[in-house]
Design a protein around this motif. Structure first.
Motif, PDB file in Angstrom:
ATOM      1  N   GLN A 170       0.793  -1.303   0.043  1.00 44.78           N
ATOM      2  CA  GLN A 170       0.055   0.121   0.047  1.00 44.78           C
ATOM      3  C   GLN A 170       0.935   1.286   0.045  1.00 44.78           C
ATOM      4  OE1 GLN A 170      -2.583  -0.436   3.208  1.00 44.78           O
ATOM      5  NE2 GLN A 170      -3.990  -1.687   2.239  1.00 44.78           N
ATOM      6  N   LEU A 171       2.172   1.341   0.379  1.00 49.92           N
ATOM      7  CA  LEU A 171       2.872   2.254   0.676  1.00 49.92           C
ATOM      8  C   LEU A 171       3.940   2.406  -0.597  1.00 49.92           C
ATOM      9  CD1 LEU A 171       4.007   1.917   4.399  1.00 49.92           C
ATOM     10  CD2 LEU A 171       2.560   3.597   3.482  1.00 49.92           C
ATOM     11  N   MET A 172       3.754   1.598  -1.660  1.00 48.92           N
ATOM     12  CA  MET A 172       4.553   1.853  -2.611  1.00 48.92           C
ATOM     13  C   MET A 172       4.191   2.815  -3.543  1.00 48.92           C
ATOM     14  SD  MET A 172       5.376  -2.200  -3.790  1.00 48.92           S
ATOM     15  CE  MET A 172       6.478  -3.116  -3.018  1.00 48.92           C
ATOM     16  N   GLY A 173       3.154   3.341  -3.593  1.00 49.04           N
ATOM     17  CA  GLY A 173       2.698   4.492  -4.784  1.00 49.04           C
ATOM     18  C   GLY A 173       2.592   4.115  -6.165  1.00 49.04           C
ATOM     19  N   PRO A 174       2.866   4.808  -7.054  1.00 55.70           N
ATOM     20  CA  PRO A 174       2.725   4.125  -8.497  1.00 55.70           C
ATOM     21  C   PRO A 174       3.742   3.239  -8.731  1.00 55.70           C
ATOM     22  CG  PRO A 174       2.792   6.627  -8.193  1.00 55.70           C
ATOM     23  CD  PRO A 174       2.999   6.231  -7.093  1.00 55.70           C
ATOM     24  N   ALA A 175       4.925   3.122  -8.108  1.00 52.12           N
ATOM     25  CA  ALA A 175       5.663   2.088  -8.322  1.00 52.12           C
ATOM     26  C   ALA A 175       5.245   0.502  -8.140  1.00 52.12           C
ATOM     27  CB  ALA A 175       7.074   2.155  -7.661  1.00 52.12           C
ATOM     28  N   GLY A 176       4.097   0.630  -7.380  1.00 51.99           N
ATOM     29  CA  GLY A 176       3.640  -0.418  -6.666  1.00 51.99           C
ATOM     30  C   GLY A 176       2.799  -1.386  -8.076  1.00 51.99           C
ATOM     31  N   LYS A 177       2.430  -0.695  -9.049  1.00 52.28           N
ATOM     32  CA  LYS A 177       1.678  -1.192 -10.177  1.00 52.28           C
ATOM     33  C   LYS A 177       2.039  -2.502 -10.569  1.00 52.28           C
ATOM     34  CE  LYS A 177      -0.678   3.146 -11.728  1.00 52.28           C
ATOM     35  NZ  LYS A 177      -0.573   3.956 -12.848  1.00 52.28           N
ATOM     36  N   ILE A 182      -6.154   8.202  -6.821  1.00 51.79           N
ATOM     37  CA  ILE A 182      -6.785   8.141  -8.094  1.00 51.79           C
ATOM     38  C   ILE A 182      -6.331   8.826  -9.306  1.00 51.79           C
ATOM     39  CG2 ILE A 182      -9.085   8.815  -9.067  1.00 51.79           C
ATOM     40  CD1 ILE A 182     -10.347   8.408  -6.529  1.00 51.79           C
ATOM     41  N   LYS A 183      -5.659  10.086  -8.916  1.00 51.46           N
ATOM     42  CA  LYS A 183      -5.061  11.008 -10.084  1.00 51.46           C
ATOM     43  C   LYS A 183      -3.740  10.312 -10.455  1.00 51.46           C
ATOM     44  CE  LYS A 183      -3.105  15.481 -11.111  1.00 51.46           C
ATOM     45  NZ  LYS A 183      -2.987  16.861 -10.580  1.00 51.46           N
ATOM     46  N   ASN A 184      -2.697   9.950  -9.608  1.00 55.19           N
ATOM     47  CA  ASN A 184      -1.587   9.400 -10.045  1.00 55.19           C
ATOM     48  C   ASN A 184      -1.354   8.051 -10.149  1.00 55.19           C
ATOM     49  OD1 ASN A 184      -0.727  12.004  -9.452  1.00 55.19           O
ATOM     50  ND2 ASN A 184      -0.522  11.973  -7.454  1.00 55.19           N
ATOM     51  N   GLU A 185      -2.301   7.286  -9.815  1.00 56.39           N
ATOM     52  CA  GLU A 185      -2.086   5.795  -9.817  1.00 56.39           C
ATOM     53  C   GLU A 185      -3.457   5.109 -10.247  1.00 56.39           C
ATOM     54  OE1 GLU A 185      -0.756   4.115  -5.780  1.00 56.39           O
ATOM     55  OE2 GLU A 185      -0.584   6.367  -5.611  1.00 56.39           O
ATOM     56  N   GLY A 186      -4.665   5.656 -10.615  1.00 56.10           N
ATOM     57  CA  GLY A 186      -5.546   5.137 -11.195  1.00 56.10           C
ATOM     58  C   GLY A 186      -6.522   4.545 -10.098  1.00 56.10           C
ATOM     59  N   VAL A 187      -7.815   4.252 -10.314  1.00 54.16           N
ATOM     60  CA  VAL A 187      -8.940   4.109  -9.368  1.00 54.16           C
ATOM     61  C   VAL A 187      -8.591   2.688  -8.766  1.00 54.16           C
ATOM     62  CG1 VAL A 187     -10.747   2.989 -11.156  1.00 54.16           C
ATOM     63  CG2 VAL A 187     -11.466   4.283  -8.670  1.00 54.16           C
ATOM     64  N   PHE A 188      -8.020   1.694  -9.831  1.00 51.31           N
ATOM     65  CA  PHE A 188      -7.949   0.387  -9.409  1.00 51.31           C
ATOM     66  C   PHE A 188      -6.840   0.324  -8.443  1.00 51.31           C
ATOM     67  CE2 PHE A 188     -10.170  -0.289 -13.542  1.00 51.31           C
ATOM     68  CZ  PHE A 188     -11.263  -0.827 -12.908  1.00 51.31           C
ATOM     69  N   ALA A 189      -6.113   1.317  -8.006  1.00 50.31           N
ATOM     70  CA  ALA A 189      -5.040   1.176  -7.092  1.00 50.31           C
ATOM     71  C   ALA A 189      -5.579   1.014  -5.798  1.00 50.31           C
ATOM     72  CB  ALA A 189      -4.008   2.477  -7.241  1.00 50.31           C
ATOM     73  N   LEU A 190      -6.797   1.516  -5.606  1.00 50.89           N
ATOM     74  CA  LEU A 190      -7.410   1.599  -4.429  1.00 50.89           C
ATOM     75  C   LEU A 190      -7.775  -0.034  -3.814  1.00 50.89           C
ATOM     76  CD1 LEU A 190     -10.241   4.378  -4.756  1.00 50.89           C
ATOM     77  CD2 LEU A 190      -8.015   4.562  -3.415  1.00 50.89           C
TER      78      LEU A 190
END
Length: 293
Positions: free
Chosen positions: A43-50, A252-260
């Motif tokens: 959860q703490l990875m941010g965009p890199a976690g994708k 939502i803005k930086n990682e997309g809604v599915f990141a939730l």
């Protein structure tokens, strides 16, 4: 006349509801702490976690920190159960018994949901300091050595946070924690009670009933709670206070809604067994009380 002489069914004392609830949660946490740690790291990875899988995160923890790394923050997790779960489970069971004795029947599903939300809010406020310590302790291993907080245990964490950031920092993200807890408990406690009631006629009382009702409850809870859980984790790990709406919009803005829903598998790997074990331990402790009473 016969009804007046009829003995009242045994009930568990209200204070014991709290003790049994907290004890059940603490026993369950000892089994699921590794999954909770992996979930928090993701959860703490941010965009890199994708592009990072659950297995990859688990391997990284094992490689860098060893088996003991999966239990980083265990003291905080146990303290969280001793405060949060004691409050929520005890409050829910007490409210359920109060409803039954006052209105003479079992509450419907909507009422169970409401009772779960109230219980979750009460427990979350009490458990927020332990939650803050837990998030930070489980996140510590992913930071460079010079940036790690290196809390030795939950009480060291609570003391240092108070001295270094002020006592109000212990309730950082309290709004997000309470929001998550209300969602979790509405889903978990309400769904478990409803599933147990629906399955009882066909399955009969026993551990298999508790297991099936718990797995249904855990699945619903994981899906419902993950978005607010991610927001809560980011807020509590932040060095400075950040609003949950700001964090939500940023994700939502930086990682997309599915990141939730990132980390769904470790979340369910934690919530599913934790729900199963907590309710099984609770039911067994309740049975033990009635046998000894």
């Amino acid at each position: 006349m016969g009804d007046q002489n009829k003995p009242k069914p045994k009930t568990i004392p209200k204070w014991l509801n709290f003790v049994i609830g907290g004890t059940s949660g603490m026993m369950s946490t000892c089994f699921v702490q590794p999954a909770d740690l992996v979930k928090t790291r993701m959860q703490l990875m941010g965009p890199a976690g994708k592009k990072v899988s659950t297995l990859a995160v688990a391997r990284e923890v094992a490689r860098k920190e060893g088996v003991r790394g999966f239990y980083r923050g265990l003291t905080a997790a146990l303290f969280r159960q001793a405060t949060y779960t004691t409050g929520r489970m005890g409050c829910f069971n007490s409210l359920l018994e109060y409803y039954k004795s006052t209105y003479g029947g079992t509450p419907n599903f909507a009422t169970k949901i409401c009772l779960g939300m109230v219980a979750g809010g009460v427990g979350a406020f009490a458990g927020t300091p332990a939650e803050v310590a837990l998030v930070r302790m489980t996140a510590d291993g992913r930071l460079p050595k010079e940036q790690r907080r290196n809390y030795t245990n939950v009480f060291n964490a609570l003391g240092r946070i108070t001295r270094e950031e002020g006592i109000t920092a212990l309730w950082r993200g309290a709004g997000a924690t309470i929001t998550r807890a209300m969602v979790v408990n509405a889903a978990q406690l309400g769904t478990y009670a409803q599933a147990r009631e629906a399955l009882l006629p066909s399955m009969g009382e026993g551990i298999f009933l508790h297991f099936c009702a718990s797995m249904i409850s855990g699945l619903v809870t994981s899906a419902a709670s993950l978005p607010v859980d991610i927001v809560k984790t980011r807020v509590q790990n932040a060095a400075k206070g950040t609003g949950q709406v700001t964090v939500l919009l940023s994700i939502i803005k930086n990682e997309g809604v599915f990141a939730l829903w990132r980390g769904f598998l470790p979340t369910y790997a934690k919530i599913g067994p934790h729900t199963v074990l907590t309710f099984i331990f609770m039911e067994q402790l309740n049975s033990l009380y009635f046998k000894m009473a």
